[in-house]
Design an enzyme around this catalytic site. Structure first.
Site, PDB file in Angstrom:
ATOM      1  N   LYS A   1      -7.545   9.043   1.213  1.00 31.98           N
ATOM      2  CA  LYS A   1      -7.619   8.442  -0.124  1.00 31.98           C
ATOM      3  C   LYS A   1      -8.970   7.718  -0.281  1.00 31.98           C
ATOM      4  O   LYS A   1      -9.965   8.190   0.259  1.00 31.98           O
ATOM      5  CB  LYS A   1      -6.406   7.531  -0.375  1.00 31.98           C
ATOM      6  CG  LYS A   1      -5.102   8.269  -0.081  1.00 31.98           C
ATOM      7  CD  LYS A   1      -3.868   7.534  -0.512  1.00 31.98           C
ATOM      8  CE  LYS A   1      -2.640   8.382  -0.160  1.00 31.98           C
ATOM      9  NZ  LYS A   1      -1.382   7.786  -0.585  1.00 31.98           N
TER      10      LYS A   1
ATOM     11  N   GLU B   1       5.937  15.790  -1.405  1.00 26.27           N
ATOM     12  CA  GLU B   1       5.754  14.348  -1.258  1.00 26.27           C
ATOM     13  C   GLU B   1       6.581  13.621  -2.306  1.00 26.27           C
ATOM     14  O   GLU B   1       6.119  13.437  -3.439  1.00 26.27           O
ATOM     15  CB  GLU B   1       4.279  13.980  -1.448  1.00 26.27           C
ATOM     16  CG  GLU B   1       3.346  14.653  -0.471  1.00 26.27           C
ATOM     17  CD  GLU B   1       2.067  13.852  -0.287  1.00 26.27           C
ATOM     18  OE1 GLU B   1       1.831  13.411   0.821  1.00 26.27           O
ATOM     19  OE2 GLU B   1       1.341  13.647  -1.279  1.00 26.27           O
TER      20      GLU B   1
ATOM     21  N   ASN C   1      -4.689  12.195   4.656  1.00 30.85           N
ATOM     22  CA  ASN C   1      -5.266  11.940   3.332  1.00 30.85           C
ATOM     23  C   ASN C   1      -5.792  10.512   3.355  1.00 30.85           C
ATOM     24  O   ASN C   1      -5.022   9.562   3.270  1.00 30.85           O
ATOM     25  CB  ASN C   1      -4.170  12.121   2.269  1.00 30.85           C
ATOM     26  CG  ASN C   1      -4.666  11.784   0.870  1.00 30.85           C
ATOM     27  OD1 ASN C   1      -5.856  11.554   0.660  1.00 30.85           O
ATOM     28  ND2 ASN C   1      -3.746  11.755  -0.086  1.00 30.85           N
TER      29      ASN C   1
ATOM     30  N   GLY D   1       3.448   5.583   0.435  1.00 27.44           N
ATOM     31  CA  GLY D   1       2.878   4.245   0.588  1.00 27.44           C
ATOM     32  C   GLY D   1       3.907   3.129   0.461  1.00 27.44           C
ATOM     33  O   GLY D   1       3.561   1.961   0.333  1.00 27.44           O
TER      34      GLY D   1
ATOM     35  N   HIS E   1      -2.116  15.793  -6.121  1.00 23.93           N
ATOM     36  CA  HIS E   1      -1.522  14.614  -5.482  1.00 23.93           C
ATOM     37  C   HIS E   1      -0.920  13.708  -6.552  1.00 23.93           C
ATOM     38  O   HIS E   1      -1.459  13.591  -7.654  1.00 23.93           O
ATOM     39  CB  HIS E   1      -2.585  13.866  -4.667  1.00 23.93           C
ATOM     40  CG  HIS E   1      -1.977  12.804  -3.814  1.00 23.93           C
ATOM     41  ND1 HIS E   1      -1.661  11.556  -4.302  1.00 23.93           N
ATOM     42  CD2 HIS E   1      -1.575  12.816  -2.516  1.00 23.93           C
ATOM     43  CE1 HIS E   1      -1.099  10.848  -3.323  1.00 23.93           C
ATOM     44  NE2 HIS E   1      -1.047  11.593  -2.239  1.00 23.93           N
TER      45      HIS E   1
ATOM     46  N   GLU F   1      -0.977  10.644  -6.988  1.00 26.30           N
ATOM     47  CA  GLU F   1      -1.876   9.609  -7.532  1.00 26.30           C
ATOM     48  C   GLU F   1      -2.800  10.186  -8.593  1.00 26.30           C
ATOM     49  O   GLU F   1      -3.147   9.519  -9.561  1.00 26.30           O
ATOM     50  CB  GLU F   1      -2.661   8.956  -6.376  1.00 26.30           C
ATOM     51  CG  GLU F   1      -1.757   8.026  -5.571  1.00 26.30           C
ATOM     52  CD  GLU F   1      -2.092   7.913  -4.099  1.00 26.30           C
ATOM     53  OE1 GLU F   1      -3.223   8.239  -3.695  1.00 26.30           O
ATOM     54  OE2 GLU F   1      -1.191   7.484  -3.340  1.00 26.30           O
TER      55      GLU F   1
ATOM     56  N   SER G   1       5.021   8.201   3.830  1.00 29.12           N
ATOM     57  CA  SER G   1       5.288   7.250   4.915  1.00 29.12           C
ATOM     58  C   SER G   1       5.611   7.915   6.255  1.00 29.12           C
ATOM     59  O   SER G   1       6.489   7.458   6.991  1.00 29.12           O
ATOM     60  CB  SER G   1       6.403   6.267   4.504  1.00 29.12           C
ATOM     61  OG  SER G   1       6.014   5.541   3.354  1.00 29.12           O
TER      62      SER G   1
HETATM   63  P1  PGA Z   1       1.535   7.626   2.885  1.00 24.12           P
HETATM   64  O1  PGA Z   1       0.777   8.602   1.859  1.00 24.12           O
HETATM   65  O2  PGA Z   1       1.630   8.352   4.196  1.00 24.12           O
HETATM   66  O3  PGA Z   1       0.658   6.403   2.964  1.00 24.12           O
HETATM   67  O4  PGA Z   1       2.888   7.349   2.303  1.00 24.12           O
HETATM   68  C1  PGA Z   1       1.067   9.977   1.833  1.00 24.12           C
HETATM   69  C2  PGA Z   1       0.235  10.660   0.778  1.00 24.12           C
HETATM   70  O5  PGA Z   1       0.025  10.074  -0.296  1.00 24.12           O
HETATM   71  O6  PGA Z   1      -0.242  11.791   0.983  1.00 24.12           O
END
Ligand code: PGA
Length: 253
Positions: free
Chosen positions: A15, A171, A13, A177, A99, A101, A217
C-alpha cells in the site's frame, strides 16, 4: 499443504508504506529469510519503487514485482497516472487491480477494472484481480451473489487464454486491516464458489490452474490454517507484509 505448487502465490501489498530505502531493505530481508519459496512470491510496491524492487527480485528465484494500480488508457493527459506500457517496460510482472481501497477512495467499479485487466494483459502484465463483499452483505448472507456479480462483470468476457493469466484475490472488505479474518471455512466456501464460476465460464482446465488468494488480516498465526484449505492457494497480505520476519513466516506457512 494441499495447494498445488503451480497455484501457490503469496503476495504482499505494501500500500502507501515504505520509502524507497525502506522498501529495498524489506524486499532483501524477505528474500534472505524466506529463501527459495514453494510457488511464487510477489511484492506489490508503490510505483516509485517498481524499478528498484524489480532489480532486487531479478536475482532471486520465485520472486516477482507488482504495481498496485494502472491507468486504463494507453497514454495522454492523465496527470499522476501510469500506463501499462510504462509498467511493462519497467519489467513489472503483475498489477493489483480492483483493490477495495481503490474501489472505495477512487470510485473504481468492475467495468473500469475490466478495461484495466484487458490493457494489462495486452502488455503482458498479469492482473491480480481483487473482489470481496462488505460487512452488511456478509451479515445478510449475500456474499456469493455480490462476489459473483463482481467476477462476472470484470472477468466473464475474457478469452480462456486471457483468463489463464489472471490471479484472483478474494478479500472480504470487513477483514482488511481490521484484524478480523475470515474463518478458514468461510474462505474455503467462497474460493470453491469462485473456482466453480471460473470452471463454468472457462472450463475445468482453466479453473484447476487459476490461483485464488485470500486477503484480509493474514498473519503468521493464521496463514497455515487458511492456506491449508483446498481452494485457498495463498494470500494477498497487507499489514503483515511490511515486516520481513512475519512475511517470511507467511511465505513458509
Ligand atoms: P491486511 O490487508 O492484510 O492488512 O488486512 C490486505 C489487503 O488489503 O490486501
Amino acid at each position: 499443504m494441499s495447494t498445488p505448487t503451480n497455484r501457490r502465490i503469496v503476495a504482499g501489498n505494501w500500500k502507501m508504506n515504505t520509502t524507497p530505502t525502506e522498501g529495498a531493505a524489506l524486499a532483501q530481508g524477505v528474500i534472505e529469510q524466506a529463501g527459495s519459496p514453494s510457488g511464487k512470491v510477489i511484492f506489490g510496491v508503490p510505483a516509485i519503487q517498481l524499478v528498484k524492487i524489480k532489480e532486487i527480485v531479478a536475482g532471486a528465484n520465485g520472486y516477482f514485482v507488482a504495481a498496485q494500480n494502472m491507468h486504463e488508457a494507453d497514454k495522454g493527459a492523465y496527470t499522476g497516472e501510469h500506463s501499462a506500457a510504462m509498467l511493462a517496460d519497467a519489467g513489472v510482472d503483475y498489477v493489483i487491480l480492483g483493490h477495495s481501497e481503490r474501489r472505495e477512495y477512487n470510485g473504481e467499479d468492475d467495468s473500469l477494472i475490466h478495461e484495466k485487466i484487458i490493457k494489462a494483459l495486452d502488455h503482458g502484465i498479469m492482473p491480480i484481480y481483487c473482489c470481496g463483499e462488505k460487512l452488511d452483505i456478509r451479515e445478510a448472507n449475500n456474499q456469493e451473489m455480490v462476489v459473483g456479480k463482481q467476477i462476472e462483470r470484470a472477468l466473464s468476457s475474457l478469452s480462456e487464454e486471457q483468463m489463464s493469466k489472471v490471479v484472483i484475490a478474494y478479500e472480504p472488505v470487513w477483514a482488511i486491516g481490521t484484524g478480523k479474518t475470515a474463518s478458514p471455512q468461510q474462505a474455503q466456501d467462497m474460493h470453491a464458489f469462485i473456482r466453480r464460476m471460473i470452471s463454468d465460464a472457462f472450463g475445468s482446465g482453466v479453473a484447476e490452474n487459476v490461483s485464488i488468494l485470500y486477503g484480509g488480516s493474514v498473519k503468521p498465526a493464521n496463514a497455515e490454517e487458511l492456506f491449508g484449505m483446498a481452494d485457498v492457494d495463498g494470500g494477498l497480505v497487507g499489514g503483515a507484509s511490511l515486516d520481513a520476519e512475519s512475511f517470511a513466516a507467511i511465505i513458509k506457512a
